[in-house]
Write a protein that holds these residues in place. Structure first.
Motif, PDB file in Angstrom:
ATOM      1  N   GLU A 229      77.409  43.363 -12.703  1.00 14.47           N
ATOM      2  CA  GLU A 229      78.020  43.992 -13.724  1.00 14.47           C
ATOM      3  C   GLU A 229      77.698  45.932 -13.631  1.00 14.47           C
ATOM      4  O   GLU A 229      79.053  46.334 -14.032  1.00 14.47           O
ATOM      5  CB  GLU A 229      76.872  43.579 -14.971  1.00 14.47           C
ATOM      6  N   VAL A 230      77.312  45.873 -12.661  1.00 18.49           N
ATOM      7  CA  VAL A 230      77.828  47.605 -11.808  1.00 18.49           C
ATOM      8  C   VAL A 230      78.833  47.590 -11.340  1.00 18.49           C
ATOM      9  O   VAL A 230      80.179  48.614 -11.084  1.00 18.49           O
ATOM     10  CB  VAL A 230      76.772  47.769 -11.635  1.00 18.49           C
ATOM     11  N   LEU A 231      79.692  47.096 -10.852  1.00 18.12           N
ATOM     12  CA  LEU A 231      80.214  46.539 -10.259  1.00 18.12           C
ATOM     13  C   LEU A 231      81.718  46.198 -11.211  1.00 18.12           C
ATOM     14  O   LEU A 231      82.854  47.214 -10.711  1.00 18.12           O
ATOM     15  CB  LEU A 231      81.119  45.746  -9.192  1.00 18.12           C
ATOM     16  N   ARG A 232      81.447  46.185 -12.164  1.00 21.01           N
ATOM     17  CA  ARG A 232      82.672  46.248 -13.761  1.00 21.01           C
ATOM     18  C   ARG A 232      82.881  47.435 -14.547  1.00 21.01           C
ATOM     19  O   ARG A 232      83.771  47.278 -14.797  1.00 21.01           O
ATOM     20  CB  ARG A 232      82.635  45.497 -13.968  1.00 21.01           C
ATOM     21  N   GLU A 233      81.438  48.405 -14.524  1.00 19.28           N
ATOM     22  CA  GLU A 233      81.496  48.942 -15.426  1.00 19.28           C
ATOM     23  C   GLU A 233      82.407  50.251 -15.402  1.00 19.28           C
ATOM     24  O   GLU A 233      83.277  50.750 -15.856  1.00 19.28           O
ATOM     25  CB  GLU A 233      80.189  49.206 -15.418  1.00 19.28           C
ATOM     26  N   GLU A 234      82.514  50.864 -14.509  1.00 14.42           N
ATOM     27  CA  GLU A 234      83.282  51.607 -13.793  1.00 14.42           C
ATOM     28  C   GLU A 234      84.358  51.802 -12.655  1.00 14.42           C
ATOM     29  O   GLU A 234      85.051  51.746 -12.798  1.00 14.42           O
ATOM     30  CB  GLU A 234      82.445  52.739 -13.336  1.00 14.42           C
ATOM     31  N   ALA A 235      84.354  51.109 -12.202  1.00 12.76           N
ATOM     32  CA  ALA A 235      84.887  51.229 -10.203  1.00 12.76           C
ATOM     33  C   ALA A 235      86.422  49.865 -11.327  1.00 12.76           C
ATOM     34  O   ALA A 235      87.026  50.667 -10.955  1.00 12.76           O
ATOM     35  CB  ALA A 235      84.222  49.841  -9.579  1.00 12.76           C
ATOM     36  N   LEU A 236      86.080  49.219 -11.496  1.00 12.01           N
ATOM     37  CA  LEU A 236      86.505  47.876 -11.947  1.00 12.01           C
ATOM     38  C   LEU A 236      88.053  48.916 -13.242  1.00 12.01           C
ATOM     39  O   LEU A 236      89.400  48.927 -12.813  1.00 12.01           O
ATOM     40  CB  LEU A 236      86.717  46.835 -12.740  1.00 12.01           C
ATOM     41  N   PRO A 237      87.521  48.994 -14.104  1.00  9.71           N
ATOM     42  CA  PRO A 237      88.701  49.427 -14.877  1.00  9.71           C
ATOM     43  C   PRO A 237      90.144  51.370 -14.748  1.00  9.71           C
ATOM     44  O   PRO A 237      90.406  51.324 -14.487  1.00  9.71           O
ATOM     45  CB  PRO A 237      87.730  50.840 -16.476  1.00  9.71           C
ATOM     46  N   ASN A 238      89.133  52.027 -13.404  1.00  6.54           N
ATOM     47  CA  ASN A 238      89.924  52.691 -12.308  1.00  6.54           C
ATOM     48  C   ASN A 238      90.725  52.345 -11.353  1.00  6.54           C
ATOM     49  O   ASN A 238      91.057  52.865 -11.198  1.00  6.54           O
ATOM     50  CB  ASN A 238      88.818  53.688 -11.599  1.00  6.54           C
ATOM     51  N   ALA A 239      90.405  51.450 -10.756  1.00  7.78           N
ATOM     52  CA  ALA A 239      90.868  50.697  -9.955  1.00  7.78           C
ATOM     53  C   ALA A 239      92.555  50.243 -10.840  1.00  7.78           C
ATOM     54  O   ALA A 239      93.071  50.634 -10.255  1.00  7.78           O
ATOM     55  CB  ALA A 239      90.226  49.440  -9.324  1.00  7.78           C
ATOM     56  N   VAL A 240      91.727  49.644 -12.322  1.00  6.57           N
ATOM     57  CA  VAL A 240      93.062  48.741 -12.614  1.00  6.57           C
ATOM     58  C   VAL A 240      94.215  49.794 -13.258  1.00  6.57           C
ATOM     59  O   VAL A 240      95.078  49.640 -13.578  1.00  6.57           O
ATOM     60  CB  VAL A 240      92.722  48.649 -14.720  1.00  6.57           C
ATOM     61  N   LYS A 241      93.584  51.568 -13.864  1.00  3.36           N
ATOM     62  CA  LYS A 241      94.069  52.611 -13.647  1.00  3.36           C
ATOM     63  C   LYS A 241      95.453  52.895 -12.761  1.00  3.36           C
ATOM     64  O   LYS A 241      96.269  53.709 -12.815  1.00  3.36           O
ATOM     65  CB  LYS A 241      93.264  53.590 -14.330  1.00  3.36           C
ATOM     66  N   ILE A 242      94.783  52.981 -11.134  1.00  2.00           N
ATOM     67  CA  ILE A 242      94.938  52.945 -10.239  1.00  2.00           C
ATOM     68  C   ILE A 242      96.576  51.970  -9.831  1.00  2.00           C
ATOM     69  O   ILE A 242      97.580  52.790  -9.611  1.00  2.00           O
ATOM     70  CB  ILE A 242      94.599  53.270  -9.254  1.00  2.00           C
ATOM     71  N   LEU A 243      96.101  50.615 -10.200  1.00  5.36           N
ATOM     72  CA  LEU A 243      97.776  50.021  -9.992  1.00  5.36           C
ATOM     73  C   LEU A 243      98.413  49.955 -10.621  1.00  5.36           C
ATOM     74  O   LEU A 243      99.856  50.023 -10.356  1.00  5.36           O
ATOM     75  CB  LEU A 243      96.982  48.093 -10.115  1.00  5.36           C
TER      76      LEU A 243
END
Length: 302
Positions: A229-243
């Protein structure tokens, strides 16, 4: 001291109990022999499965300019690279995809920072790419491992490249387009340990292993006892912004997946010994772990 290596660039010594020793040194090596290895997974473009492309994704148009024979390259519409190991370059067509498009600089995101992302960055560095790792667009299940991975990049004045926040990279992407005739350099001044220069038409975003096998509470990572779950909390939303910013800027985007053939013929025995759940079904909805085209091998909705 080690003696100069003799033909074929190897000189074995036997220490106690007849155990051979081998010294390695940094030196130029013929590119054609660079990937020589005792165990070698088949390259996707040389297998029958190469003709069966995944369904087109949003990144399809970013590699549209790669008009190369299918015998030499995975289909143009396929901006998803299946990889059998931790690194994204070993036994894959990623290097050929990037070289053919003229890419020289990589922006790296994904999971996990300390394993697959770092391995990919090190491979890319050895292959001559300038690399920028997203500090908050990557993640690890252990915060200490993530911090150490970032620190290792900063050592020796950027031994593997540089790092930057997603906010700084998004600001750059918002101010530049990658499909124009102009190919000017731009600088991300807040990158560490040095300002990172990006040449628009020579840059690609590489997202490593944003797959359900690693992010789902019912996936492979969780089965190993990790808090995914820690992977989805910050890194995933930021990856979405980059993409989102990269797509708007028409930047080349490539995703990688750690994925094996159904018969596991491209999975080295040493990997199976350490991860005996590979190829097994832990949760029926996820399918077989780390196997191509299984539900768990799908990319997160990015």
């Amino acid at each position: 001291p080690a003696h100069p290596l003799s033909r074929p660039h190897l000189r074995w010594k036997h220490l106690g109990f007849g155990v051979p020793s081998l010294h390695a040194r940094a030196r130029p090596y013929p590119p054609a022999r660079r990937h020589a290895t005792a165990w070698r997974a088949p390259c996707p473009s040389r297998t029958p499965q190469a003709s069966q492309a995944r369904p087109p994704r949003q990144e399809e148009a970013t590699l549209r300019s790669l008009h190369v024979s299918r015998a030499r390259l995975v289909p143009v519409s396929r901006a998803v690279i299946d990889k059998p190991g931790k690194g994204s370059f070993f036994a894959t067509d990623l290097e050929h995809v990037l070289r053919t498009r003229g890419v020289q600089r990589l922006v790296l995101g994904g999971i996990t920072t300390d394993v697959c992302v770092h391995t990919t960055m090190r491979e890319a560095n050895d292959l001559g790419y300038e690399c920028l790792l997203l500090e908050d667009g990557t993640g690890a299940t252990d915060e200490g491992n993530h911090a150490s991975a970032i620190k290792m990049v900063h050592m020796q004045n950027g031994v593997f490249g540089a790092t930057a926040t997603c906010a700084d990279v998004c600001a750059f992407l918002d101010a530049n387009r990658f499909d124009g005739a102009e190919n000017r350099d731009a600088i991300i001044p807040n990158a560490k340990p040095f300002p990172f220069t990006i040449r628009a038409k020579k840059t690609a975003i590489v997202m490593v292993d944003w797959q359900l096998d690693f992010t789902s509470p019912k996936g492979f990572g969780a089965a190993l006892g990790n808090d995914c779950e820690v992977l989805r909390e910050e890194a995933l939303p930021n990856a979405v912004k980059i993409l989102e910013a990269g797509r708007e800027a028409k930047c080349a985007i490539v995703h990688t997946l750690e994925a094996h053939k159904a018969d596991l013929s491209d999975c080295p025995p040493s990997k199976i010994r350490r991860c005996d759940k590979i190829g097994q079904t832990v949760d029926a909805k996820m399918g077989r772990i780390l196997v191509r085209n299984e539900p768990g091998n799908s990319i997160e909705p990015l």
